[in-house]
Design a protein around this motif. Structure first.
Motif, PDB file in Angstrom:
ATOM      1  N   PHE A  79       0.926  -1.427  -0.031  1.00  0.00           N
ATOM      2  CA  PHE A  79       0.078   0.100  -0.029  1.00  0.00           C
ATOM      3  C   PHE A  79       0.828   1.436   0.103  1.00  0.00           C
ATOM      4  O   PHE A  79       0.638   2.246  -0.705  1.00  0.00           O
ATOM      5  N   PHE A  80       1.930   1.320   0.806  1.00  0.00           N
ATOM      6  CA  PHE A  80       2.743   2.509   0.807  1.00  0.00           C
ATOM      7  C   PHE A  80       3.644   2.632  -0.298  1.00  0.00           C
ATOM      8  O   PHE A  80       4.116   3.716  -0.667  1.00  0.00           O
ATOM      9  N   ILE A  81       4.051   1.577  -0.973  1.00  0.00           N
ATOM     10  CA  ILE A  81       5.031   1.259  -2.046  1.00  0.00           C
ATOM     11  C   ILE A  81       4.150   2.092  -3.330  1.00  0.00           C
ATOM     12  O   ILE A  81       4.555   2.970  -3.913  1.00  0.00           O
ATOM     13  N   GLN A  82       2.859   1.621  -3.553  1.00  0.00           N
ATOM     14  CA  GLN A  82       1.954   2.343  -4.562  1.00  0.00           C
ATOM     15  C   GLN A  82       1.690   3.664  -4.093  1.00  0.00           C
ATOM     16  O   GLN A  82       1.495   4.710  -5.017  1.00  0.00           O
ATOM     17  N   ALA A  83       1.334   3.906  -2.827  1.00  0.00           N
ATOM     18  CA  ALA A  83       0.856   5.458  -2.507  1.00  0.00           C
ATOM     19  C   ALA A  83       2.130   6.393  -2.605  1.00  0.00           C
ATOM     20  O   ALA A  83       1.891   7.407  -3.059  1.00  0.00           O
ATOM     21  N   LEU A  84       3.413   5.801  -2.459  1.00  0.00           N
ATOM     22  CA  LEU A  84       4.495   6.791  -2.714  1.00  0.00           C
ATOM     23  C   LEU A  84       5.049   6.668  -4.292  1.00  0.00           C
ATOM     24  O   LEU A  84       5.806   7.282  -4.290  1.00  0.00           O
ATOM     25  N   HIS A  85       4.191   5.953  -4.868  1.00  0.00           N
ATOM     26  CA  HIS A  85       4.762   5.956  -6.630  1.00  0.00           C
ATOM     27  C   HIS A  85       6.134   5.282  -6.835  1.00  0.00           C
ATOM     28  O   HIS A  85       6.488   5.724  -7.705  1.00  0.00           O
ATOM     29  N   SER A 142       6.152   1.962  -7.328  1.00  0.00           N
ATOM     30  CA  SER A 142       5.994   0.963  -8.118  1.00  0.00           C
ATOM     31  C   SER A 142       4.461   0.850  -8.604  1.00  0.00           C
ATOM     32  O   SER A 142       3.756   1.293  -7.714  1.00  0.00           O
ATOM     33  N   LYS A 143       4.391   0.772  -9.844  1.00  0.00           N
ATOM     34  CA  LYS A 143       2.939   0.701 -10.279  1.00  0.00           C
ATOM     35  C   LYS A 143       2.231  -0.342  -9.779  1.00  0.00           C
ATOM     36  O   LYS A 143       1.081  -0.692  -9.984  1.00  0.00           O
ATOM     37  N   GLN A 144       3.111  -1.754  -9.897  1.00  0.00           N
ATOM     38  CA  GLN A 144       2.546  -2.977  -9.560  1.00  0.00           C
ATOM     39  C   GLN A 144       2.762  -3.339  -8.171  1.00  0.00           C
ATOM     40  O   GLN A 144       3.773  -2.957  -7.690  1.00  0.00           O
ATOM     41  N   GLN A 145       2.094  -4.545  -7.712  1.00  0.00           N
ATOM     42  CA  GLN A 145       2.266  -4.938  -6.566  1.00  0.00           C
ATOM     43  C   GLN A 145       3.377  -5.741  -6.478  1.00  0.00           C
ATOM     44  O   GLN A 145       3.772  -6.562  -7.502  1.00  0.00           O
ATOM     45  N   VAL A 146       4.203  -5.569  -5.330  1.00  0.00           N
ATOM     46  CA  VAL A 146       5.567  -6.100  -5.332  1.00  0.00           C
ATOM     47  C   VAL A 146       5.059  -7.805  -4.643  1.00  0.00           C
ATOM     48  O   VAL A 146       4.832  -7.851  -3.435  1.00  0.00           O
ATOM     49  N   LEU A 147       5.495  -8.922  -5.294  1.00  0.00           N
ATOM     50  CA  LEU A 147       5.309 -10.176  -4.934  1.00  0.00           C
ATOM     51  C   LEU A 147       6.419 -10.521  -3.720  1.00  0.00           C
ATOM     52  O   LEU A 147       7.420 -11.305  -4.093  1.00  0.00           O
ATOM     53  N   PHE A 148       6.522  -9.989  -2.678  1.00  0.00           N
ATOM     54  CA  PHE A 148       7.781 -10.157  -1.705  1.00  0.00           C
ATOM     55  C   PHE A 148       8.159 -11.665  -1.688  1.00  0.00           C
ATOM     56  O   PHE A 148       9.358 -12.168  -1.610  1.00  0.00           O
ATOM     57  N   LEU A 149       7.277 -12.508  -1.337  1.00  0.00           N
ATOM     58  CA  LEU A 149       7.362 -13.906  -0.928  1.00  0.00           C
ATOM     59  C   LEU A 149       6.962 -14.851  -1.970  1.00  0.00           C
ATOM     60  O   LEU A 149       7.303 -16.011  -1.675  1.00  0.00           O
TER      61      LEU A 149
END
Length: 301
Positions: free
Chosen positions: A146-152, A154-161
């Protein structure tokens, strides 16, 4: 004289006998729960598929050859080394930084108490709680994304795991977060044991803060740092629960370590001989580190 010596020897033997009698329950438990399983695992590594096969055949070092020529095993070794080395370095840096903050004279005792609780919080959680907490944080719909996309960022979700590119780094980050308090507490205890006279002498000699840290603080707590590194190496090398409950060694073996490699061969593929062989190899590495640790402790004493 001889009667006195006889009585003394008798009393000494009795005292030794009583001491061993008190130790007997613990020694018996250690033999049953520790030595017997180790001997059994070592024995299994020299036979074909034990437990499943009622009449296993002695194969000598064939299982060791199979494991040591397995590409998946060496991939697991590479992942394990990355996981261990990065974790130890990060633990040392973060633990040292927080210990220095808690040891400074510029903070009040109340502030230090609050920071101690906050900084030591990850050490209080079990592996299962840590795994659940971080799975929620690193979920594609979790807080971090949520924070990654809110701060722009990354445009896509990061699949960390769930991504091969970042899964190992994500698991390593979780292990760093959960393990640094041990370093912090140990280093803080070492810092509080350093005499203030040494710091005063270095200040009179004109040493700045960096020089004082490198030439006074580090040498003073060097034995503690070496012990921490050795212990952390063994503990992190055997880390299983955290990895298994977050990624299970995946995706596509991206976070496979030696411990998950052993577990999968034992309880997924039911090849207990191969699993025992991997466990023996891991035991040998840990034993070598343990010998160095014991020698270091004896040298210090």
């Amino acid at each position: 004289m001889s009667n006195t010596r006889f009585k003394w020897d008798k009393k000494g033997r009795r005292r030794i006998g009583i001491s061993y009698a008190y130790l007997a329950p613990t020694l018996i438990l250690m033999v049953i729960l520790l030595m017997v399983p180790i001997i059994m695992v070592i024995r299994y590594s020299f036979f074909d598929n034990v437990i499943v096969n009622k009449n296993p055949v002695f194969v000598g070092l064939q299982n060791y050859k199979t494991v040591l020529t397995d590409k998946k095993f060496w991939e697991a070794v590479g992942h394990t080394l990355y996981f261990v080395i990065v974790s130890i370095i990060a633990h040392m840096i973060i633990g040292m930084a927080f210990a220095l903050v808690l040891n400074t004279r510029y903070l009040s005792s109340t502030t230090k108490g609050i920071f101690r609780v906050l900084f030591a919080l990850p050490w209080m959680f079990t592996a299962s709680v840590i795994a659940i907490l971080w799975r929620m944080l690193l979920d594609p719909n979790g807080v971090l994304n949520f924070f990654i996309q809110a701060l722009h960022l990354s445009k896509q979700q990061v699949l960390f795991l769930a991504s091969r590119d970042v899964a190992l780094r994500s698991v390593t980050l979780i292990n760093i977060w959960s393990g640094y308090p041990f370093y912090m507490i140990s280093i803080l205890a070492g810092l509080q044991g350093v005499s203030t006279d040494i710091y005063e002498a270095s200040a009179l000699d004109g040493a700045n803060s960096v020089q004082t840290f490198l030439h006074v603080t580090i040498p003073s707590i060097k034995p503690i740092l070496i012990s921490l590194i050795m212990l952390d190496f063994v503990w992190t090398l055997q880390q299983f629960a955290l990895i298994w409950m977050t990624t299970g060694g995946g995706p596509v073996n991206a976070t496979e370590t030696v411990s998950t490699y052993i577990y999968k061969y034992a309880f997924t593929k039911y090849q207990y001989s191969i699993a025992s062989t991997g466990a023996v190899i891991l035991l040998i590495v840990c034993t070598i580190i343990g010998i160095f640790y014991v020698k270091r402790q004896i040298a210090e004493e």
